[in-house]
Design an enzyme around this catalytic site. Structure first.
Site, PDB file in Angstrom:
ATOM      1  N   ASN A 191       8.165   2.561  -8.417  1.00  0.00           N
ATOM      2  CA  ASN A 191       7.311   2.889  -9.234  1.00  0.00           C
ATOM      3  C   ASN A 191       7.281   4.286  -9.676  1.00  0.00           C
ATOM      4  O   ASN A 191       6.750   5.175  -9.856  1.00  0.00           O
ATOM      5  CB  ASN A 191       6.043   2.749  -8.500  1.00  0.00           C
ATOM      6  CG  ASN A 191       5.615   3.625  -7.352  1.00  0.00           C
ATOM      7  OD1 ASN A 191       6.468   3.650  -6.981  1.00  0.00           O
ATOM      8  ND2 ASN A 191       4.223   3.872  -7.110  1.00  0.00           N
ATOM      9  N   ASP A 238       5.216   6.191   3.774  1.00  0.00           N
ATOM     10  CA  ASP A 238       4.556   5.962   2.500  1.00  0.00           C
ATOM     11  C   ASP A 238       4.353   7.136   1.616  1.00  0.00           C
ATOM     12  O   ASP A 238       3.384   7.563   0.842  1.00  0.00           O
ATOM     13  CB  ASP A 238       3.418   5.022   2.441  1.00  0.00           C
ATOM     14  CG  ASP A 238       3.069   4.367   1.186  1.00  0.00           C
ATOM     15  OD1 ASP A 238       3.810   4.545   0.157  1.00  0.00           O
ATOM     16  OD2 ASP A 238       1.792   4.165   1.126  1.00  0.00           O
ATOM     17  N   HIS A 278       4.099  -5.067  -0.535  1.00  0.00           N
ATOM     18  CA  HIS A 278       2.830  -4.398  -0.614  1.00  0.00           C
ATOM     19  C   HIS A 278       1.694  -5.422  -0.614  1.00  0.00           C
ATOM     20  O   HIS A 278       1.597  -5.985  -1.487  1.00  0.00           O
ATOM     21  CB  HIS A 278       2.672  -3.191  -1.583  1.00  0.00           C
ATOM     22  CG  HIS A 278       1.375  -2.670  -1.527  1.00  0.00           C
ATOM     23  ND1 HIS A 278       1.125  -1.377  -1.674  1.00  0.00           N
ATOM     24  CD2 HIS A 278       0.091  -3.052  -1.727  1.00  0.00           C
ATOM     25  CE1 HIS A 278      -0.165  -0.873  -1.754  1.00  0.00           C
ATOM     26  NE2 HIS A 278      -0.923  -1.722  -1.655  1.00  0.00           N
ATOM     27  N   HIS A 309       7.910   7.472  -2.119  1.00  0.00           N
ATOM     28  CA  HIS A 309       7.713   7.526  -3.166  1.00  0.00           C
ATOM     29  C   HIS A 309       7.797   9.078  -3.837  1.00  0.00           C
ATOM     30  O   HIS A 309       7.248   9.962  -3.530  1.00  0.00           O
ATOM     31  CB  HIS A 309       6.302   7.226  -3.732  1.00  0.00           C
ATOM     32  CG  HIS A 309       5.590   5.952  -3.377  1.00  0.00           C
ATOM     33  ND1 HIS A 309       5.770   4.748  -4.247  1.00  0.00           N
ATOM     34  CD2 HIS A 309       5.170   5.667  -2.349  1.00  0.00           C
ATOM     35  CE1 HIS A 309       5.407   3.627  -3.455  1.00  0.00           C
ATOM     36  NE2 HIS A 309       4.886   4.118  -2.272  1.00  0.00           N
ATOM     37  N   PHE A 310       9.230   9.027  -4.366  1.00  0.00           N
ATOM     38  CA  PHE A 310       9.787  10.562  -4.798  1.00  0.00           C
ATOM     39  C   PHE A 310       9.398  10.900  -6.169  1.00  0.00           C
ATOM     40  O   PHE A 310       9.927  12.096  -6.521  1.00  0.00           O
ATOM     41  CB  PHE A 310      11.053  10.831  -4.084  1.00  0.00           C
ATOM     42  CG  PHE A 310      11.167  10.975  -2.597  1.00  0.00           C
ATOM     43  CD1 PHE A 310       9.921  11.193  -1.857  1.00  0.00           C
ATOM     44  CD2 PHE A 310      12.224  11.104  -1.888  1.00  0.00           C
ATOM     45  CE1 PHE A 310      10.003  11.396  -0.411  1.00  0.00           C
ATOM     46  CE2 PHE A 310      12.353  11.472  -0.625  1.00  0.00           C
ATOM     47  CZ  PHE A 310      11.084  11.709   0.074  1.00  0.00           C
ATOM     48  N   HIS A 333       0.708  13.339  -4.804  1.00  0.00           N
ATOM     49  CA  HIS A 333      -0.007  13.608  -6.233  1.00  0.00           C
ATOM     50  C   HIS A 333      -0.610  14.947  -6.067  1.00  0.00           C
ATOM     51  O   HIS A 333      -0.714  15.650  -5.158  1.00  0.00           O
ATOM     52  CB  HIS A 333      -1.329  12.588  -6.336  1.00  0.00           C
ATOM     53  CG  HIS A 333      -1.182  11.336  -6.176  1.00  0.00           C
ATOM     54  ND1 HIS A 333      -0.423  10.505  -7.361  1.00  0.00           N
ATOM     55  CD2 HIS A 333      -1.014  10.146  -5.302  1.00  0.00           C
ATOM     56  CE1 HIS A 333      -0.146   9.396  -7.024  1.00  0.00           C
ATOM     57  NE2 HIS A 333      -0.706   9.140  -5.922  1.00  0.00           N
TER      58      HIS A 333
HETATM   59  O1  DOR Z   1      -1.286   5.075  -1.681  1.00  0.00           O
HETATM   60  C1  DOR Z   1      -0.660   4.730  -2.294  1.00  0.00           C
HETATM   61  N1  DOR Z   1       0.258   5.511  -3.126  1.00  0.00           N
HETATM   62  N2  DOR Z   1       0.110   3.387  -2.191  1.00  0.00           N
HETATM   63  C2  DOR Z   1       1.045   2.792  -2.998  1.00  0.00           C
HETATM   64  O2  DOR Z   1       1.580   1.638  -2.672  1.00  0.00           O
HETATM   65  C3  DOR Z   1       1.600   3.392  -4.195  1.00  0.00           C
HETATM   66  C4  DOR Z   1       1.452   4.890  -3.703  1.00  0.00           C
HETATM   67  C5  DOR Z   1       1.797   5.949  -5.038  1.00  0.00           C
HETATM   68  O3  DOR Z   1       2.853   5.653  -5.470  1.00  0.00           O
HETATM   69  O4  DOR Z   1       1.095   6.771  -5.263  1.00  0.00           O
END
Ligand code: DOR
Length: 441
Positions: free
Chosen positions: A98, A305, A180, A66-67, A309
């Site tokens: 996302n 994955d 997922h 997730h970049f 954050h």
């Molecule tokens: O822990 C997660 N964070 N699992 C996910 O499926 C999405 C991801 C995120 O985009 O932060």
């Protein structure tokens, strides 16, 4: 590239496609490998690397990241993430939908491809996200590595937790569906049951093993009903591994993250909500069963994955703290350290982190050191343990759940399309990756 280039790597310990290790030379021409031999007599290489003592692997292909670009660049962007990839030996990535806007249309997909062509130091591919109403987009999207369905753990239109809506997607088209797998109804119910608890360890009980198993069972049954190519993302529980051990159609693949192999619920005591992810960390028993399933081929490959954050976001009390951990800088190190310590072989790591991924997603000419294949390579030092240090991380989020872990297998050179993108701790930020192509997805 306007001028043609040759890179000659000398005296590397090369991991061959059959898993054997041999000392020899590798010559590249522009973006391709052209020769692999015990000794190559070529005198006009643009650049020569003396790889004595180093091990040459095909570059890592990370099939779930997730970049955050576009829309959430304060956490990470395609430039910073791809710098982190280059440092971690990751030469290609498959990125999730996302972002903001969500990658649920051709237009959003094209925008990401365009951004990546300008900013990414490594090769890139993108998933198209399923909603309950974008079937035509799912059918037509191109190029894409596949359709991503969040069966749980998601808000808004990317959540597809209704059986009828899932049936429609599984029944239409042929391309790979990656799920997922967590059951949203069970999570909702357990959130209410455990409401008010701020100890983050409760996360693993709210989104428990059963929630994961229920969704994986449903995805598996739909995949069998429609004979639809299915990939189970970040499988996290012993129960799911045992299910697949009993019943895994040839068109189904599964992956596991290093977090679910190396961390368990004891991590909450040490790093609190920095250990919070979806699906959550499980028990030591789950770690062991997942490892065995990987060794036995029940689980096909590894994905990080990578879900950055900020430190401030993660430091909030549960459940405000967001789920997710970064991973592209540490995944190869963790797996190679496991290999050096006898848990698996270096050839297995190459298979799980490159060859098997290329095969599953139909990425041509990647995942092996063979003449004619793309020169995406990583030279690692298996003989130098060093701790993971926060100040050395390149991910924009600036932390890792593995800080302080003493690991070996550090990339010394990372090569993307025959160009050195990372060399002895320094990046060449001029290098750009290419869009990946996918057969049969
Ligand atoms: O822990 C997660 N964070 N699992 C996910 O499926 C999405 C991801 C995120 O985009 O932060």
């Amino acid at each position: 590239m306007s001028v043609s280039t040759n890179l000659l790597i000398r005296n590397a310990t090369i991991v061959l496609p059959n898993g054997e290790l041999t000392v020899g030379d590798v010559l590249t021409h522009d973006r391709q490998i052209v020769e692999v031999a015990p000794q190559i007599s070529f005198t006009s290489a643009t650049r020569e690397i003396d790889a004595n003592g180093l091990t040459l692997l095909p570059g890592v292909i990370d099939p779930q990241v997730h970049f955050r670009e576009p829309g959430l660049e304060y956490k990470e962007d395609l430039f910073t993430a791809s710098c982190a990839c280059a440092k971690g030996g990751v030469t290609s990535f498959l990125e999730m939908p996302n972002t903001r806007p969500l990658t649920i249309t051709q237009q959003a997909l094209d925008d990401k491809l365009q951004r990546a062509s300008q900013k990414s130091l490594v090769n890139y591919g993108f998933f198209i996200g399923a909603t309950v109403e974008n079937l035509q987009d799912l059918l037509a999207a191109n190029p894409t590595c596949g359709i991503k369905i969040f069966m749980g753990s998601m808000h808004g239109s990317l959540l597809v937790d209704d059986r009828t809506a899932l049936e429609v997607i599984f029944a239409s088209g042929q391309r790979l569906i990656a799920v997922h797998a967590e059951d949203q109804a069970r999570i909702n119910q357990r959130r209410q049951e455990f409401a008010g608890i701020e100890d983050v360890a409760i996360h693993s009980q709210i989104q428990d093993n059963q929630a994961a198993l229920m969704a994986t069972k449903l995805a598996l049954s739909l995949s069998k009903k429609y004979q639809r190519r299915l990939h189970i993302l970040h499988m996290s529980t012993a129960e799911e591994a045992e299910l697949l051990r009993q019943d895994k159609p040839t068109w189904v693949t599964a992956e596991v993250t290093p977090q679910h192999l190396f961390l368990n619920t004891s991590a909450y005591e040490k790093i609190g909500s920095f250990a919070q992810m979806n699906p959550p960390l499980r028990s030591k028993h789950d770690n062991e069963v997942l490892w065995q399933a990987l060794l036995d081929g029940v689980i096909d490959f590894i994905a990080t994955d990578h879900a950055p954050h900020t430190l401030e976001e993660k430091a909030q009390p549960y459940p405000k703290s967001p789920s997710g951990m970064p991973g592209v800088e540490t995944s190869l190190l963790l797996m190679l350290t496991a290999a050096v310590e006898g848990k698996c072989s270096v050839a297995q790591v190459v298979n799980w982190m490159s060859s098997a991924v290329a095969k599953a997603y139909g990425i041509p000419n990647k995942g092996a050191i063979i003449p004619g294949y793309d020169a995406d390579l990583v030279l690692v030092d298996l003989n130098n343990y060093r701790p993971v240090l926060r100040e050395e991380l390149l991910t924009k989020c600036g932390w890792s759940p593995f800080e302080g872990w003493n690991l070996t297998g550090w990339p010394i050179y990372t090569i993307v399309g025959g160009q050195i993108v990372f060399e002895k701790g320094k990046l060449n930020t001029e290098v750009r990756g290419e869009a990946l192509t996918f057969q049969d997805t």
